[in-house]
Write a protein that holds these residues in place. Structure first.
Motif, short mmCIF file in Angstrom:
data_model
loop_
_atom_site.label_atom_id
_atom_site.label_comp_id
_atom_site.label_asym_id
_atom_site.label_seq_id
_atom_site.Cartn_x
_atom_site.Cartn_y
_atom_site.Cartn_z
N UNK A 12 0.83 -1.20 0.00
CA UNK A 12 0.00 0.00 0.00
C UNK A 12 0.87 1.25 0.00
N UNK A 13 0.56 2.19 -0.89
CA UNK A 13 1.27 3.47 -0.94
C UNK A 13 0.27 4.62 -0.96
N UNK A 14 0.51 5.61 -0.11
CA UNK A 14 -0.36 6.79 -0.05
C UNK A 14 0.02 7.85 -1.07
N UNK A 15 1.23 7.78 -1.64
CA UNK A 15 1.75 8.80 -2.56
C UNK A 15 1.96 8.20 -3.96
N UNK A 16 1.87 9.05 -4.99
CA UNK A 16 2.09 8.54 -6.35
C UNK A 16 3.56 8.20 -6.64
N UNK A 17 4.49 8.81 -5.88
CA UNK A 17 5.92 8.51 -6.04
C UNK A 17 6.65 8.95 -4.78
N UNK A 18 7.86 8.43 -4.54
CA UNK A 18 8.60 8.81 -3.34
C UNK A 18 8.79 10.33 -3.27
N UNK A 19 8.53 10.91 -2.13
CA UNK A 19 8.70 12.34 -1.94
C UNK A 19 7.53 13.20 -2.39
N UNK A 20 6.55 12.60 -3.05
CA UNK A 20 5.38 13.34 -3.51
C UNK A 20 4.37 13.49 -2.38
#
Length: 79
Positions: A12-20
């Motif tokens: 699961x990822x809350x962001x579209x890319x790292x640091x976004x």
């Protein structure tokens, strides 16, 4: 109160890319069909869409956690 569930097993990822910026945060208003997160399965990123409209009140898992299909990932109020 409604819960949004994982549509497949993966990471699961809350962001579209790292640091976004995250797609949504606690307190964000969401509309049915809006992209709210990603689930990575075998290096493929799949959008998680809101099943209901309302305000995100709580994330039930952390960014980068593994999820199972049907697992609750966030709570939405006002749905």
């Amino acid at each position: 109160m409604a819960t949004i569930k994982a549509t497949m097993p993966g990471v699961f990822y809350r962001c579209p890319s790292p640091g976004a910026e995250p797609y949504v945060a606690e307190g964000s208003d969401v509309s049915e069909g809006q992209t709210i997160a990603l689930i990575e399965v075998m290096k493929t990123f799949n959008e998680v869409k809101a099943e209901v409209s309302g305000t995100v009140t709580k994330f039930l898992i952390a960014d980068g956690d593994e999820v199972s299909m049907g697992q609750d990932i966030m709570e939405v109020d006002g749905a």
